[in-house]
Design a protein around this motif. Structure first.
Motif, PDB file in Angstrom:
ATOM      1  N   VAL A 118      29.454 105.903 -21.565  1.00  0.00           N
ATOM      2  CA  VAL A 118      29.161 105.122 -20.365  1.00  0.00           C
ATOM      3  C   VAL A 118      28.452 105.980 -19.318  1.00  0.00           C
ATOM      4  O   VAL A 118      27.588 105.490 -18.578  1.00  0.00           O
ATOM      5  CB  VAL A 118      30.449 104.472 -19.804  1.00  0.00           C
ATOM      6  N   GLU A 122      25.994 101.561 -18.739  1.00  0.00           N
ATOM      7  CA  GLU A 122      26.705 100.289 -18.894  1.00  0.00           C
ATOM      8  C   GLU A 122      26.624  99.865 -20.352  1.00  0.00           C
ATOM      9  O   GLU A 122      25.577  99.987 -20.994  1.00  0.00           O
ATOM     10  CB  GLU A 122      26.075  99.221 -17.997  1.00  0.00           C
ATOM     11  N   LYS A 160      31.105 100.045 -17.005  1.00  0.00           N
ATOM     12  CA  LYS A 160      29.961 100.310 -16.133  1.00  0.00           C
ATOM     13  C   LYS A 160      30.252 101.550 -15.295  1.00  0.00           C
ATOM     14  O   LYS A 160      31.377 101.740 -14.832  1.00  0.00           O
ATOM     15  CB  LYS A 160      29.706  99.102 -15.219  1.00  0.00           C
TER      16      LYS A 160
END
Length: 561
Positions: free
Chosen positions: A525, A530, A550
């Motif tokens: 991530v 994301e 995210k």
């Protein structure tokens, strides 16, 4: 008129001859090119390739027969010289790899016996990196009768003579003659190395006793011998023998990059303790050199340990080297007991790209002695060739594949993130990525039934490991395929070294039952910003959990002072 006719006829015949000669030469040139291509293709064939395409009766056995005959003749002299050389050069290596349960490890007897090795294959290797030299691979087999006795002393002062018996070895030795020279013998130096160890079997026996009476000692000595061979002569390690005076530093072993390893966790480890559970720790290495081997912390009384530790290794040849992982049970003052081991070939890693792997643990990497389930170990790997950072001076105009760490350090942009030149000048270990992780628990599917009605009342707990920050979803009653769509935010102080633990539980009026869990690092991530993914639940017979993650980050640097 007759002159003109003769002139035209002569010119025509001349042109025909020229065209015919040109076509003939063109055909010869084409045949030469095809022959050269064929010769080059044959030069690239390995010993195994030749054995596959050439029947045994046509294989150039006279070359091997001649080599083996000469080696048999000189073997008594080789035995005497090699025994002295091995004693003087190998004893320091054995001492370097000596297990902690022993106080000394030396040779008391060492002869190679009367049986000479046999060469079973030979090939010339075309190597672009070895221009100006000749590379030869010799396949060798040895079922020897050496007389090798090791004199070991334990920590309590007991001396034990151990004989190494029934040695069986098959491997490919590489010889490099470089550089080529005009003076006899036409090359400046010889480089030799064990290119590929196919088989190495031997048996340990206490002189006048049974080694099984010393628990852990046999495995420790066998591991020591294998590690010493692996790191002393196995490629890319090589030995250089100068023949003509000159500087041969370019032939020496040199590092070409680094391997970053994150040891995340293991699961379903074999229990080695009669009371309680194993206390696992891991040993990782690219080369089994004592100073380069990394050891994790010990997780007590746990068969599903979570380590979350980061290590870095030097790589000399990514095309042939591998990462080895050994998981042990810590036995305190006694020798640690091996639970299982695994390997990853570095050639399978894409430079600059993180690879997440689960490795099945086995008892022995050389010989698969059994198929018993010993557990799995979870790693995150990143190979960074040298020069990557220096090539990233223009981040936004380059299509070069970046490492996750370099991309992570630049996520967020802006003046506070600093120029890439400043970032590249910092050591990776001095970088912290601070940010906010948003986790949306989307749904789960195919959860195992927990309640008597064949259903479950699932909810999810999210835990950021370092800060122990927790969030909990609502309970979805009587469902094996719940949908939550709930989002939670975590403030993360060090995204490169933290991890997220997600647990699925079943809610009951008078208690709760754990269904399963998944553990993940934040590398992906942080790298991608994301993503949405579905994760299998560890510890559950079935079940998958879908999450959306995210990342909004701001890299900072530790104060060097």
């Amino acid at each position: 008129m007759g002159f003109l006719l003769g002139f035209v006829l002569g010119v025509s015949i001349g042109l025909a001859l020229i065209i015919g000669f040109a076509r003939h030469e063109s055909g010869r040139s084409k045949r030469r090119q095809e022959l050269a291509t064929t010769v080059a293709a044959f030069a690239r064939l390995t010993v195994e390739d030749l054995k596959k395409i050439i029947p045994a009766q046509y294989y150039p056995s006279w070359v091997l027969n001649w080599l083996n005959a000469q080696l048999t003749k000189i073997w008594p002299f080789v035995d005497e010289a090699a025994s002295d050389l091995i004693r003087s050069s190998v004893e320091p290596i054995l001492e370097q790899y000596r297990p902690v349960v022993l106080s000394s490890l030396t040779f008391s007897k060492l002869t190679l016996g009367t049986v000479a090795p046999q060469f079973t294959g030979v090939s010339i290797i075309e190597d672009e990196s070895n221009k100006g030299g000749v590379t030869m691979d010799l396949e060798m087999q040895w079922d020897g009768n050496p007389n090798i006795v090791l004199d070991i002393k334990t920590k309590v002062g007991v001396g034990i003579p151990i004989q190494v018996k029934d040695i069986q070895f098959t491997g490919v030795f590489r010889l490099i003659f470089r550089p080529l020279a005009d003076d006899f013998p036409c090359f400046g130096a010889v480089v030799y190395s064990l290119r590929h160890k196919k088989q190495l079997d031997f048996r340990l026996k206490i002189v006048g006793g049974d080694i099984s009476s010393l628990p852990g000692v046999s495995d420790a000595i066998e591991e020591t011998i294998r590690d010493a061979i692996e790191d002393s002569v196995t490629w890319p390690v090589r030995k250089i023998v100068p023949i003509l005076p000159g500087d041969y530093s370019d032939l020496e072993l040199k590092p070409v990059g680094t391997l970053e390893v994150k040891l995340i966790q293991a699961k379903e480890l074999t229990n080695k303790d009669l009371i309680g559970k194993s206390d696992p720790f891991a040993v990782l290495f690219v080369r089994p050199l004592r100073v380069q081997m990394k050891t994790s912390k010990t997780i007590n009384n746990q068969l599903n340990p979570i380590w979350n530790e980061h290590f870095e290794f030097t790589v000399e040849d990514a095309s042939t080297q591998h990462l080895t992982v050994r998981v042990f049970d810590d036995e305190g003052v006694q020798a640690s007991e091996l639970i299982g081991c695994a390997q990853v070939q570095l050639k399978d890693l894409e430079p600059g790209k993180v690879k997440d792997v689960w490795l099945k643990l086995v008892k022995d990497l050389e010989v698969q002695r059994d198929n018993k389930n010993r557990g799995q170990v979870h790693l995150e790997l990143l190979y960074c060739p040298f020069g990557t950072e220096s090539e990233l001076l223009n981040l936004f105009s380059s299509n070069i594949s970046l490492t996750s760490l370099e991309k992570a350090m630049n996520v967020g942009g802006g003046e506070e993130s600093g120029s890439l030149g400043n970032i590249a000048s910092q050591k990776k270990k001095d970088v912290i990525v601070r940010g906010v992780l948003s986790v949306t628990v989307v749904s789960a599917e195919d959860l195992p039934p927990v309640d008597l009605n064949g259903k479950a009342d699932p909810y999810v707990i999210l835990i950021m490991k370092k800060s122990n920050t927790r969030h909990k979803t609502r309970v979805v009653n009587e469902s094996l395929n719940p949908v939550w769509n709930q989002t939670f935010d975590f403030v993360v102080e060090d995204g490169l070294h933290d991890m997220l633990m997600v647990e699925v539980w079943d809610h009951d009026t008078f208690g709760k039952d754990k269904i399963g869990r998944c553990v993940m690092t934040l590398s992906r991530v942080v790298l991608e910003g994301e993503y949405t993914a579905t994760f299998a639940l560890d510890g559950a017979k079935s079940g998958r959990l879908t999450l959306h993650l995210k990342w909004a980050a701001q890299p900072i640097f530790r104060d060097a002072s």
